[in-house]
Design an enzyme around this catalytic site. Structure first.
Site, PDB file in Angstrom:
ATOM      1  N   ASP A 169      41.367 -32.619  59.134  1.00  0.00           N
ATOM      2  CA  ASP A 169      41.159 -33.754  58.504  1.00  0.00           C
ATOM      3  C   ASP A 169      40.303 -33.491  57.365  1.00  0.00           C
ATOM      4  O   ASP A 169      39.486 -32.988  57.299  1.00  0.00           O
ATOM      5  CB  ASP A 169      40.472 -35.033  58.928  1.00  0.00           C
ATOM      6  CG  ASP A 169      40.195 -35.894  58.227  1.00  0.00           C
ATOM      7  OD1 ASP A 169      41.452 -36.598  57.889  1.00  0.00           O
ATOM      8  OD2 ASP A 169      39.368 -36.219  57.127  1.00  0.00           O
ATOM      9  N   ILE A 172      37.123 -35.649  50.883  1.00  0.00           N
ATOM     10  CA  ILE A 172      35.706 -35.906  49.791  1.00  0.00           C
ATOM     11  C   ILE A 172      35.132 -37.002  50.192  1.00  0.00           C
ATOM     12  O   ILE A 172      34.872 -38.067  50.241  1.00  0.00           O
ATOM     13  CB  ILE A 172      36.278 -36.170  48.017  1.00  0.00           C
ATOM     14  CG1 ILE A 172      37.314 -35.507  48.482  1.00  0.00           C
ATOM     15  CG2 ILE A 172      35.129 -35.833  47.519  1.00  0.00           C
ATOM     16  CD1 ILE A 172      37.858 -35.417  47.004  1.00  0.00           C
ATOM     17  N   HIS A 173      33.337 -36.449  50.110  1.00  0.00           N
ATOM     18  CA  HIS A 173      32.205 -36.364  50.527  1.00  0.00           C
ATOM     19  C   HIS A 173      31.166 -36.622  49.539  1.00  0.00           C
ATOM     20  O   HIS A 173      31.339 -35.628  48.688  1.00  0.00           O
ATOM     21  CB  HIS A 173      31.463 -36.752  51.728  1.00  0.00           C
ATOM     22  CG  HIS A 173      33.229 -36.975  52.918  1.00  0.00           C
ATOM     23  ND1 HIS A 173      33.022 -38.489  53.393  1.00  0.00           N
ATOM     24  CD2 HIS A 173      33.420 -35.903  53.835  1.00  0.00           C
ATOM     25  CE1 HIS A 173      33.863 -38.240  54.248  1.00  0.00           C
ATOM     26  NE2 HIS A 173      34.374 -36.573  54.514  1.00  0.00           N
ATOM     27  N   ARG A 174      30.052 -37.669  49.195  1.00  0.00           N
ATOM     28  CA  ARG A 174      28.975 -36.983  48.665  1.00  0.00           C
ATOM     29  C   ARG A 174      28.468 -36.419  49.350  1.00  0.00           C
ATOM     30  O   ARG A 174      27.418 -36.488  50.084  1.00  0.00           O
ATOM     31  CB  ARG A 174      27.700 -39.203  48.393  1.00  0.00           C
ATOM     32  CG  ARG A 174      27.218 -39.280  47.274  1.00  0.00           C
ATOM     33  CD  ARG A 174      27.287 -40.025  47.289  1.00  0.00           C
ATOM     34  NE  ARG A 174      25.937 -40.953  47.641  1.00  0.00           N
ATOM     35  CZ  ARG A 174      25.684 -41.719  48.124  1.00  0.00           C
ATOM     36  NH1 ARG A 174      26.775 -42.952  47.726  1.00  0.00           N
ATOM     37  NH2 ARG A 174      24.751 -42.323  48.928  1.00  0.00           N
ATOM     38  N   GLU A 236      45.968 -34.215  56.365  1.00  0.00           N
ATOM     39  CA  GLU A 236      46.353 -34.504  54.500  1.00  0.00           C
ATOM     40  C   GLU A 236      47.201 -33.539  54.165  1.00  0.00           C
ATOM     41  O   GLU A 236      47.451 -33.203  52.685  1.00  0.00           O
ATOM     42  CB  GLU A 236      45.300 -34.656  53.811  1.00  0.00           C
ATOM     43  CG  GLU A 236      44.730 -36.688  55.122  1.00  0.00           C
ATOM     44  CD  GLU A 236      44.207 -37.008  55.605  1.00  0.00           C
ATOM     45  OE1 GLU A 236      43.524 -37.692  56.036  1.00  0.00           O
ATOM     46  OE2 GLU A 236      43.626 -35.020  56.056  1.00  0.00           O
ATOM     47  N   GLU A 292      28.188 -44.017  41.216  1.00  0.00           N
ATOM     48  CA  GLU A 292      29.832 -44.092  41.570  1.00  0.00           C
ATOM     49  C   GLU A 292      30.936 -45.233  41.641  1.00  0.00           C
ATOM     50  O   GLU A 292      31.015 -45.690  40.830  1.00  0.00           O
ATOM     51  CB  GLU A 292      29.320 -44.665  43.388  1.00  0.00           C
ATOM     52  CG  GLU A 292      28.519 -44.318  44.267  1.00  0.00           C
ATOM     53  CD  GLU A 292      28.929 -43.083  44.849  1.00  0.00           C
ATOM     54  OE1 GLU A 292      30.068 -43.115  44.462  1.00  0.00           O
ATOM     55  OE2 GLU A 292      28.697 -42.608  46.093  1.00  0.00           O
TER      56      GLU A 292
END
Length: 495
Positions: A169, A172-174, A236, A292
């Site tokens: 998988d 996009i993460h912080r 993806e 955010e």
């Protein structure tokens, strides 16, 4: 904006070569720029858009060539902060990007593994075992505002695999840089890589991952589809393959048992440690994380998983790609896949009813969608609301849907509000669906906002039906003007 060149896009650099041929879509500056708040402050005024505090505007993608404290480093911001740019880079009509992406989901091509000799992302290698290794000195991760918990990698695509079956998988993460070889990682609820992390942690093992930055924009946008369009086990990266008509190339990482995107500009290799947590703002104590997508400063999380860096690999003269959190770039990353998912689902269930979808910037590409429908008979009355209900099912973080008729331009907010003003009655045209899980970053979705809200992240989803009842369609016909070519009268304006 069409791509009239023969430039084949297969990575970030070829995408930039295309943008350089288009007017007002790309700009470089050699002015020395501090990555600590200054870079984002500049782009906020030039091109961020989205939910950023005004004044802001949409502008070109921008390359900063002179980063203070990082000789030779380059930072790119705003690549996807324009639907026109996205359309040009994908070769799609600007107002039908959602439909175009929807076709790619139906025609996926799985990624392939290439030999390390073809891995441009490994031209330069820094290993954590090297003396003096410090990721803070290698990569100029920007700090968006003075209140940020620290420098963030804002557009790093994390690639991880299910420890049980190997399914891959990407999301996009912080990612906040916490030390010389440590990065905290924030997972929104339900993210698949977090499920992989939990599986590994339950077995007492680390989860090997790579963080891939500076990519073909088709990869970034394709990675932003969510379940149920891309259920657990769906790779993806295959969507980017469908968009380009050829597979994304992967290569074995050098220090962890994982894959990297071979044509990435920069890759961070590492492991998410089991049973280790870190306070997000441990170095600053500001109480905030970063801006955010809803437009507010996110709260610092008191306990986040930790990514232990094993290596940084990159291309020569690498480009660090970033974004301004609440800006238009997030809108397009999240919104265009949202449009595709909603369109595909509704079209499959009710062919011909839904004409188009727009994930509006005011919702960060997630919270607000405008659905354009065409009622062809009395039997279609009420099906527009069924389409809205399906949209909520397809995209769980969606909070509000506005329904309009086929004569309304969904990309023109004034036109949408005109429909709301003249074709909507609040007491009969509004549908409320209370007590539904939505998104934890919306500050209004909390019991402190109203005690009737059961828990943080619970919301009332709302449908605003601004369509004309089918039996009254002949009473709501817009004034028709003569069709005439106005370009000779004011050539520059009509271009």
């Amino acid at each position: 904006m069409e791509n009239k060149t023969n430039i084949e896009i297969n990575d970030l650099r070829s995408a930039l070569e295309l943008l350089k041929t288009l007017p007002r879509q790309y700009h470089e500056t050699d002015i020395e720029t501090d990555p600590n708040a200054d870079l984002a402050g500049v782009y906020k005024q030039i091109g961020a858009g989205g939910t950023v505090e005004r004044p802001t505007r949409l502008g070109p993608a921008m390359m900063f060539n002179n980063i203070k404290g990082y000789p030779g480093s380059r930072v790119l911001v705003g690549l996807i902060a324009s639907r026109e740019r996205v359309a040009a880079m994908l070769g799609a009509p600007v107002k039908e990007l959602g439909k175009y992406m929807g076709q790619a989901v139906k025609n996926t091509i799985q990624p392939i593994i290439v030999d390390s000799s073809k891995a441009l992302c490994q031209e330069v290698v820094y290993k954590a075992s090297d003396e003096g290794f410090d990721i803070r000195k290698i990569l100029p991760a920007p700090t968006n505002t003075p209140l940020d918990a620290g420098p963030y990698f804002c557009e790093g695509l994390v690639l991880g695999s299910d420890p049980d079956n190997g399914h891959t998988d990407v999301t996009i993460h912080r990612l906040c840089v916490q030390g010389k070889d440590e990065i905290s990682i924030f997972f929104a609820l339900g993210r698949h890589i977090d499920m992989f992390r939990q599986k590994a942690e339950n077995a007492g093992k680390p989860l090997p991952v790579t963080v891939n930055m500076g990519l073909d924009p088709a990869i970034h946008i394709g990675a932003c589809f969510e379940a149920p369009t891309t259920p657990l086990g769906f790779d993806e990266l295959s969507i980017a393959g469908g968009l380009r008509g050829k597979p994304v190339e992967l290569v074995n990482a050098l220090t962890v048992d994982q894959k990297s995107i071979a044509r990435a500009e920069i890759v961070i290799e590492g492991e998410i440690l089991p049973n280790v947590r870190m306070e997000e703002d441990q170095n600053t104590k500001t109480g905030y994380a970063m801006p955010e997508f809803p437009g507010y400063n996110g709260e610092a999380n008191p306990s986040l998983p930790v990514l232990k860096v094993k290596a940084v690999t990159m291309r020569k003269n690498a480009i660090l790609q970033t974004l301004v959190g609440p800006g238009e770039e997030h809108v397009n990353l999240a919104g265009i896949p949202t449009e595709a998912s909603i369109y595909n689902a509704v079209e499959a269930a009710m062919p011909g009813l839904l004409q188009n979808v727009y994930a509006h910037p005011s919702g960060g590409g997630k919270f607000l969608s405008i659905l354009q429908v065409k009622k062809n008979s009395e039997r279609d009355q009420g099906r527009e609301r069924q389409a809205a209900l399906m949209a909520f099912g397809v995209y769980s973080e969606l909070k509000q849907v506005i329904l309009v008729d086929e004569d309304v331009d969904i990309f023109d907010t004034n036109d949408v509000l005109w429909a709301m003003t003249t074709r909507y009655q609040g007491d009969i045209s509004t549908v409320f669906i209370p007590g539904v899980r939505c998104h934890q970053l919306d500050p209004s979705q909390d019991p402190s906002f109203d005690p009737k809200i059961l828990a943080h992240g619970i919301s009332t989803k709302t449908i605003f039906d601004c369509t004309v009842p089918y039996k009254l369609k002949n009473k709501f016909i817009r004034a028709k003007f003569k069709e005439i070519d106005a370009s000779p009268y004011m050539p520059d304006w009509m271009k």
